[in-house]
Each structure stands twice: as C-alpha cells, then as structure tokens.
Write a protein that holds these residues in place. Sequence first.
Motif, PDB file in Angstrom:
ATOM      1  N   VAL A   1       0.850  -1.200   0.000  1.00 24.99           N
ATOM      2  CA  VAL A   1       0.000   0.000   0.000  1.00 24.99           C
ATOM      3  C   VAL A   1       0.878   1.240   0.000  1.00 24.99           C
ATOM      4  O   VAL A   1       0.611   2.217  -0.735  1.00 24.99           O
ATOM      5  N   ASP A   2       1.946   1.239   0.782  1.00 28.05           N
ATOM      6  CA  ASP A   2       2.867   2.381   0.801  1.00 28.05           C
ATOM      7  C   ASP A   2       3.519   2.579  -0.568  1.00 28.05           C
ATOM      8  O   ASP A   2       3.660   3.729  -1.044  1.00 28.05           O
ATOM      9  N   LYS A   3       3.923   1.493  -1.222  1.00 24.75           N
ATOM     10  CA  LYS A   3       4.545   1.578  -2.552  1.00 24.75           C
ATOM     11  C   LYS A   3       3.550   2.118  -3.584  1.00 24.75           C
ATOM     12  O   LYS A   3       3.892   2.963  -4.412  1.00 24.75           O
ATOM     13  N   ILE A   4       2.314   1.599  -3.554  1.00 22.76           N
ATOM     14  CA  ILE A   4       1.287   2.053  -4.506  1.00 22.76           C
ATOM     15  C   ILE A   4       0.995   3.532  -4.285  1.00 22.76           C
ATOM     16  O   ILE A   4       0.902   4.311  -5.252  1.00 22.76           O
ATOM     17  N   ASN A   5       0.881   3.939  -3.053  1.00 24.15           N
ATOM     18  CA  ASN A   5       0.622   5.356  -2.754  1.00 24.15           C
ATOM     19  C   ASN A   5       1.790   6.223  -3.213  1.00 24.15           C
ATOM     20  O   ASN A   5       1.582   7.333  -3.731  1.00 24.15           O
TER      21      ASN A   5
END
Length: 198
Positions: A185-189
Amino acid sequence: MAETRLYSIAAIAKALDVPESTLHYWKNRFDDVLPSVGRGRGKRFRAEALDIFRAIGRMLAQGMSSADVRATLARTYPVNVAVEPGAAPEAVSEPAAMATPPARDAALAMAAHIGAEIARSLAVHLKDLAAPVHPGLSGAQAAALESELAAVRAENASLSEKMRLLETELVRLRKDRRELENYLVDKINALRRDESPS
C-alpha cells in the motif's frame, strides 16, 4: 528382648525433635503401619513406631508423595491390626490351657501378628487390582487394548504438539501478510504521488 515401653505423641515429639502437630498429621495419614495400642487420646505407640516416624520424615523430606510413602511403608512394615480385649467371639469356648490370662494374651498376640502379616500382604497385592480392569476381556485382550490406548495417547500428544506449532506458524504468517500489505500500500501510494501532476 524387645522394648515394651509405650510412647505418647508428646514423648515421640521430644525424642525425635519434631513438632507434635507434624506427628499428629503423620499419625492420621499412616496410622495403619504405626504399631499402637489404645484409641483416641489414650493411644500409645510401641518403641518400633519411632523408627517408622523417622522413616516417614525422611521420605517426605526427600519429596516423596504420601502415596509413595504409604506404599514403601506397606512393603517394609507390617500393617497395624488392633486387638481389642474381649473382641474374640464369645460363642467359641476357649480351651482350658487358654483360660489363664498369660496364655490368652500370648494367643491374642500371635493372632494379631498373623493378622498383621495377612493385612500387609493384602495391602501390597491389592495395589495390583487398582490397575484399569476391562470386564469381559482375557488378560491378553486387555493387555492389547492397554497397548493400543497407550499408542493412541502418544499419537494424540504428538498431534497436539504439531497443532500448537501450526497455530504459531499461522500467527506468524498473518503478521507477515499484514506487513506485506502495508508495504505494498505504501509503494502504490508512493507511485500514485509520483504519477500525479503537480
């Protein structure tokens, strides 16, 4: 000649340097192997009871359970059989030779000794009867059933251990999954922020 002196709990406590309360507890717990005469407050112990009290104290100090102490005492000492005066059946006529008190006392002492030996032997052998009994099965069938039960218990213990390990692994995998989700989720954001027009 054996010592004929009788001891009270107080006298035994003084002789052994053990609190009376402890001796009362031992007396109540192991009364069947303590040679004594009388009842209640009038109960007195024979000289050989001192050795038995010492043995009880020694075994309990070694950490033995009361059941183990009782079993050891039953194998080592005769079980106490109280002989009450006048306890003989009155319907039985006594022979002339036993009409005198010394002869009667000797006969009662011999009978008490024989009874004590029988009781001790029974106490030792009755432990065997406490083993699980399977009615309707022969000895070989009962042994086979006991063996099978032991195998099932061992397998159950093994499976319980494996289940515990699997549950621990499942908790670890859930934790890893949450950490991986948070990372993705952090990478996608971060990618969305980089792609968004400023």
